[in-house]
Design an enzyme around this catalytic site. Structure first.
Site, PDB file in Angstrom:
ATOM      1  N   ASN A 101     -14.168 108.253  13.586  1.00 20.20           N
ATOM      2  CA  ASN A 101     -13.614 107.698  14.820  1.00 20.20           C
ATOM      3  C   ASN A 101     -12.658 106.544  14.532  1.00 20.20           C
ATOM      4  O   ASN A 101     -12.842 105.800  13.576  1.00 20.20           O
ATOM      5  CB  ASN A 101     -14.744 107.205  15.737  1.00 20.20           C
ATOM      6  CG  ASN A 101     -15.680 108.331  16.117  1.00 20.20           C
ATOM      7  OD1 ASN A 101     -15.331 109.496  15.952  1.00 20.20           O
ATOM      8  ND2 ASN A 101     -16.855 108.000  16.595  1.00 20.20           N
ATOM      9  N   HIS A 118     -10.508 107.936   9.236  1.00 20.15           N
ATOM     10  CA  HIS A 118      -9.272 108.319   9.926  1.00 20.15           C
ATOM     11  C   HIS A 118      -8.524 107.119  10.509  1.00 20.15           C
ATOM     12  O   HIS A 118      -7.713 107.280  11.410  1.00 20.15           O
ATOM     13  CB  HIS A 118      -9.575 109.360  11.019  1.00 20.15           C
ATOM     14  CG  HIS A 118     -10.087 110.656  10.465  1.00 20.15           C
ATOM     15  ND1 HIS A 118     -10.767 111.590  11.225  1.00 20.15           N
ATOM     16  CD2 HIS A 118     -10.014 111.178   9.213  1.00 20.15           C
ATOM     17  CE1 HIS A 118     -11.094 112.620  10.457  1.00 20.15           C
ATOM     18  NE2 HIS A 118     -10.663 112.400   9.236  1.00 20.15           N
ATOM     19  N   CYS A 146       9.701  97.444  15.967  1.00 19.74           N
ATOM     20  CA  CYS A 146       9.377  96.234  15.206  1.00 19.74           C
ATOM     21  C   CYS A 146      10.279  95.067  15.624  1.00 19.74           C
ATOM     22  O   CYS A 146      11.497  95.230  15.736  1.00 19.74           O
ATOM     23  CB  CYS A 146       9.556  96.521  13.720  1.00 19.74           C
ATOM     24  SG  CYS A 146       9.252  95.101  12.665  1.00 19.74           S
ATOM     25  N   CYS A 149      12.520  94.248  12.220  1.00 19.68           N
ATOM     26  CA  CYS A 149      13.568  95.125  11.681  1.00 19.68           C
ATOM     27  C   CYS A 149      13.972  96.260  12.630  1.00 19.68           C
ATOM     28  O   CYS A 149      14.840  97.053  12.302  1.00 19.68           O
ATOM     29  CB  CYS A 149      13.118  95.717  10.340  1.00 19.68           C
ATOM     30  SG  CYS A 149      11.939  97.055  10.522  1.00 19.68           S
ATOM     31  N   SER A 188     -18.066 117.905  15.309  1.00 16.84           N
ATOM     32  CA  SER A 188     -18.027 119.371  15.250  1.00 16.84           C
ATOM     33  C   SER A 188     -18.005 119.835  13.794  1.00 16.84           C
ATOM     34  O   SER A 188     -18.145 121.015  13.520  1.00 16.84           O
ATOM     35  CB  SER A 188     -16.809 119.902  16.018  1.00 16.84           C
ATOM     36  OG  SER A 188     -15.636 119.304  15.499  1.00 16.84           O
ATOM     37  N   GLU A 214     -24.913 120.134  20.833  1.00 16.33           N
ATOM     38  CA  GLU A 214     -24.874 121.595  20.689  1.00 16.33           C
ATOM     39  C   GLU A 214     -24.874 122.017  19.223  1.00 16.33           C
ATOM     40  O   GLU A 214     -24.759 121.174  18.326  1.00 16.33           O
ATOM     41  CB  GLU A 214     -23.656 122.172  21.418  1.00 16.33           C
ATOM     42  CG  GLU A 214     -22.346 121.627  20.880  1.00 16.33           C
ATOM     43  CD  GLU A 214     -21.134 122.091  21.683  1.00 16.33           C
ATOM     44  OE1 GLU A 214     -21.243 122.231  22.905  1.00 16.33           O
ATOM     45  OE2 GLU A 214     -20.088 122.293  21.041  1.00 16.33           O
TER      46      GLU A 214
HETATM   47  C1  BJW Z   1     -22.155 114.871  21.179  1.00 13.89           C
HETATM   48  C2  BJW Z   1     -22.196 114.163  22.383  1.00 13.89           C
HETATM   49  C3  BJW Z   1     -23.275 113.280  22.563  1.00 13.89           C
HETATM   50  C4  BJW Z   1     -20.431 115.401  22.414  1.00 13.89           C
HETATM   51  N1  BJW Z   1     -24.189 113.164  21.616  1.00 13.89           N
HETATM   52  N2  BJW Z   1     -23.088 114.741  20.247  1.00 13.89           N
HETATM   53  C5  BJW Z   1      -7.688 124.855   6.382  1.00 13.89           C
HETATM   54  C6  BJW Z   1      -8.946 124.734   5.802  1.00 13.89           C
HETATM   55  C7  BJW Z   1      -9.450 123.486   5.459  1.00 13.89           C
HETATM   56  C8  BJW Z   1      -8.700 122.342   5.692  1.00 13.89           C
HETATM   57  C9  BJW Z   1      -7.478 122.470   6.270  1.00 13.89           C
HETATM   58  C10 BJW Z   1      -6.970 123.709   6.604  1.00 13.89           C
HETATM   59  N3  BJW Z   1      -5.741 123.506   7.153  1.00 13.89           N
HETATM   60  C11 BJW Z   1      -5.481 122.186   7.184  1.00 13.89           C
HETATM   61  C12 BJW Z   1      -6.518 121.543   6.635  1.00 13.89           C
HETATM   62  C13 BJW Z   1      -6.677 120.092   6.455  1.00 13.89           C
HETATM   63  C14 BJW Z   1      -6.955 119.375   7.755  1.00 13.89           C
HETATM   64  C15 BJW Z   1      -8.144 120.047   8.461  1.00 13.89           C
HETATM   65  O1  BJW Z   1      -9.297 119.776   8.185  1.00 13.89           O
HETATM   66  N4  BJW Z   1      -7.886 120.922   9.402  1.00 13.89           N
HETATM   67  C16 BJW Z   1      -8.973 121.691  10.055  1.00 13.89           C
HETATM   68  C17 BJW Z   1      -8.981 121.382  11.550  1.00 13.89           C
HETATM   69  C18 BJW Z   1      -8.784 123.131   9.737  1.00 13.89           C
HETATM   70  N5  BJW Z   1      -7.275 118.025   7.380  1.00 13.89           N
HETATM   71  C19 BJW Z   1      -6.346 117.107   7.182  1.00 13.89           C
HETATM   72  O2  BJW Z   1      -5.156 117.322   7.353  1.00 13.89           O
HETATM   73  C20 BJW Z   1      -6.822 115.754   6.678  1.00 13.89           C
HETATM   74  N6  BJW Z   1      -6.065 115.346   5.560  1.00 13.89           N
HETATM   75  C21 BJW Z   1      -6.115 116.026   4.407  1.00 13.89           C
HETATM   76  O3  BJW Z   1      -6.805 117.010   4.269  1.00 13.89           O
HETATM   77  O4  BJW Z   1      -5.327 115.465   3.413  1.00 13.89           O
HETATM   78  C22 BJW Z   1      -5.063 116.273   2.274  1.00 13.89           C
HETATM   79  C23 BJW Z   1      -3.813 117.038   2.591  1.00 13.89           C
HETATM   80  C24 BJW Z   1      -2.609 116.391   2.545  1.00 13.89           C
HETATM   81  C25 BJW Z   1      -1.443 117.105   2.794  1.00 13.89           C
HETATM   82  C26 BJW Z   1      -1.520 118.440   3.154  1.00 13.89           C
HETATM   83  C27 BJW Z   1      -2.763 119.072   3.245  1.00 13.89           C
HETATM   84  C28 BJW Z   1      -3.923 118.357   2.963  1.00 13.89           C
HETATM   85  C29 BJW Z   1      -6.600 114.693   7.745  1.00 13.89           C
HETATM   86  C30 BJW Z   1      -7.451 114.898   8.938  1.00 13.89           C
HETATM   87  C31 BJW Z   1      -7.108 113.855  10.010  1.00 13.89           C
HETATM   88  C32 BJW Z   1      -7.835 114.137  11.297  1.00 13.89           C
HETATM   89  N7  BJW Z   1      -7.300 113.310  12.293  1.00 13.89           N
HETATM   90  C33 BJW Z   1      -7.868 113.376  13.631  1.00 13.89           C
HETATM   91  C34 BJW Z   1      -6.914 112.640  14.595  1.00 13.89           C
HETATM   92  C35 BJW Z   1      -7.019 111.128  14.407  1.00 13.89           C
HETATM   93  C36 BJW Z   1      -6.120 110.407  15.309  1.00 13.89           C
HETATM   94  C37 BJW Z   1      -6.478 110.543  16.771  1.00 13.89           C
HETATM   95  O5  BJW Z   1      -7.596 110.214  17.180  1.00 13.89           O
HETATM   96  O6  BJW Z   1      -5.601 110.958  17.533  1.00 13.89           O
HETATM   97  O7  BJW Z   1      -9.169 112.818  13.661  1.00 13.89           O
HETATM   98  S1  BJW Z   1      -8.158 115.034  14.150  1.00 13.89           S
HETATM   99  C38 BJW Z   1      -9.584 114.692  15.094  1.00 13.89           C
HETATM  100  O8  BJW Z   1     -10.682 115.477  14.579  1.00 13.89           O
HETATM  101  C39 BJW Z   1      -9.901 113.221  14.826  1.00 13.89           C
HETATM  102  C40 BJW Z   1     -11.376 113.283  14.559  1.00 13.89           C
HETATM  103  O9  BJW Z   1     -11.770 112.167  13.791  1.00 13.89           O
HETATM  104  C41 BJW Z   1     -11.559 114.611  13.869  1.00 13.89           C
HETATM  105  C42 BJW Z   1     -12.974 115.147  13.946  1.00 13.89           C
HETATM  106  O10 BJW Z   1     -13.360 115.432  15.242  1.00 13.89           O
HETATM  107  P1  BJW Z   1     -14.844 115.141  15.711  1.00 13.89           P
HETATM  108  O11 BJW Z   1     -15.130 113.708  15.608  1.00 13.89           O
HETATM  109  O12 BJW Z   1     -15.763 116.053  15.022  1.00 13.89           O
HETATM  110  O13 BJW Z   1     -14.745 115.452  17.286  1.00 13.89           O
HETATM  111  P2  BJW Z   1     -14.921 116.862  18.066  1.00 13.89           P
HETATM  112  O14 BJW Z   1     -14.373 116.678  19.422  1.00 13.89           O
HETATM  113  O15 BJW Z   1     -14.409 117.982  17.273  1.00 13.89           O
HETATM  114  O16 BJW Z   1     -16.504 117.049  18.144  1.00 13.89           O
HETATM  115  C43 BJW Z   1     -17.336 116.240  18.949  1.00 13.89           C
HETATM  116  C44 BJW Z   1     -18.771 116.682  18.741  1.00 13.89           C
HETATM  117  O17 BJW Z   1     -19.624 115.802  19.439  1.00 13.89           O
HETATM  118  C45 BJW Z   1     -19.063 118.089  19.269  1.00 13.89           C
HETATM  119  O18 BJW Z   1     -19.786 118.810  18.278  1.00 13.89           O
HETATM  120  C46 BJW Z   1     -19.968 117.849  20.493  1.00 13.89           C
HETATM  121  O19 BJW Z   1     -20.941 118.859  20.674  1.00 13.89           O
HETATM  122  C47 BJW Z   1     -20.614 116.543  20.129  1.00 13.89           C
HETATM  123  N8  BJW Z   1     -21.043 115.702  21.242  1.00 13.89           N
HETATM  124  N9  BJW Z   1     -21.124 114.589  23.171  1.00 13.89           N
HETATM  125  C48 BJW Z   1     -24.084 113.944  20.487  1.00 13.89           C
HETATM  126  N10 BJW Z   1     -23.411 112.579  23.734  1.00 13.89           N
HETATM  127 ZN    ZN Z   2       9.724  96.287  10.689  1.00 15.43          ZN
END
Ligand code: BJW
Ligand code: ZN
Length: 251
Positions: A101, A118, A146, A149, A188, A214
């Site tokens: 987060n 992240h 900025c 700059c 997730s 879930e």
């Molecule tokens: C509850 C609840 C309650 C609800 N109690 N539970 C193919 C295969 C493998 C990897 C890749 C691929 N293609 C691309 C990739 C890499 C990519 C990736 O993983 N993609 C997949 C989606 C396929 N990853 C990246 O690009 C990462 N970098 C990287 O790999 O660098 C190396 C590289 C460099 C150059 C090229 C290639 C690779 C970077 C990932 C950055 C993710 N950024 C985000 C956005 C941040 C900014 C923003 O906020 O706007 O981060 S994406 C978004 O998802 C955010 C989150 O941190 C992240 C995870 O989501 P999260 O937290 O799991 O949320 P949800 O909504 O998915 O789930 C919520 C859960 O809560 C659910 O399960 C509910 O059931 C539950 N819930 N209420 C308990 N009360």
């Molecule tokens: Zn600047």
């Protein structure tokens, strides 16, 4: 909910404990998750907002979107799930929060040992000269440019295709590879490399305990899976950990 005896035993002797958290832990603080029916991305496409290309294509739109989310996170407060992890930090000899987060709620709750995989929406920097705009309120600077700059100011967060901050990732990997137990809360578990961390724990002989409303791809792989809102489940878990420790001490 009663913890299985075997898990109570594991938690009683656990020294290295990690909590990997995702958007679900902040859902009860009023911050929307990403995926699922009410998730941010049921209405908005991630590739149009959460990538560097998207930012360069339309910096104004992307910056306004993050300013809106910054506003929501500032109005929100840590909930009992965040507070339970502050309690855990006091209970276990080594406790690390590894969060995906960007909302800063773990630190605001009082957790001290936090790896932010992240980034953090409260931090920003200029792409031109690197000047920091941390904790900035962009009112009066709606161009998000900025002052020094004129360069574009971006949030210090990790978009798709970007590398995770090396120090935060190293801290997370180290914690995972020595963890006796990892709690995986409200994620997730589909975004990499964060989703690899529970695998690292199991490979190194630790146990994985999932807390989610879930089922996820991790549920079958986890040693224990508790379904329910993070605030309720974690408060119950902490109560039972405290109780077991009291009994073990003979109190
Ligand atoms: C509850 C609840 C309650 C609800 N109690 N539970 C193919 C295969 C493998 C990897 C890749 C691929 N293609 C691309 C990739 C890499 C990519 C990736 O993983 N993609 C997949 C989606 C396929 N990853 C990246 O690009 C990462 N970098 C990287 O790999 O660098 C190396 C590289 C460099 C150059 C090229 C290639 C690779 C970077 C990932 C950055 C993710 N950024 C985000 C956005 C941040 C900014 C923003 O906020 O706007 O981060 S994406 C978004 O998802 C955010 C989150 O941190 C992240 C995870 O989501 P999260 O937290 O799991 O949320 P949800 O909504 O998915 O789930 C919520 C859960 O809560 C659910 O399960 C509910 O059931 C539950 N819930 N209420 C308990 N009360
Ligand atoms: Zn600047």
């Amino acid at each position: 909910m009663k913890l299985p005896d075997e898990l109570q035993k594991i938690l009683l002797s656990a020294k290295e404990v990690v909590a990997l958290t995702g958007a679900g832990i902040s859902a009860e603080s009023g911050i929307p998750t990403f995926r699922g029916e009410d998730g941010l991305w049921s209405k908005l496409k991630p590739e149009e907002l959460a990538s560097f290309d998207a930012f360069l294509r339309n910096p104004q739109l992307v910056s306004e979107w993050y300013e809106h989310r910054r506003h929501i996170t500032r109005l929100s407060k840590p909930n009992p799930a965040h507070m339970s992890l502050v309690d855990m930090e006091k209970i276990f000899p080594h406790f690390t929060v590894v969060t995906q987060n960007i909302d800063n709620l773990h630190r605001r709750a009082g957790s001290r040992n936090v790896a932010e995989l992240h980034g953090n929406i409260e931090r920003n920097y200029c792409l031109g000269c690197g000047m920091r705009y941390d904790g900035e309120d962009f009112e009066g600077n709606e161009s998000f440019r900025c002052k020094k700059c004129g360069g574009l100011i971006r949030p210090d967060i990790v978009w798709f295709g970007e590398m995770l901050p090396a120090d935060q990732w190293n801290m997370a990997e180290e914690a995972a590879s020595s963890a006796d137990v990892m709690f995986v809360i409200g994620t997730s578990a589909v975004v990499y490399p964060a989703a690899e961390l529970p695998v690292t724990v199991k490979r190194s002989g630790g146990k994985v305990v999932e807390v989610n409303v879930e089922e996820t791809p991790l549920s079958r792989y986890a040693d224990y899976s508790f379904q329910g809102p993070a605030s309720k489940v974690l408060v119950e878990i902490v109560e039972q950990i405290k109780e077991t420790r009291k009994v073990a001490k003979g109190g």
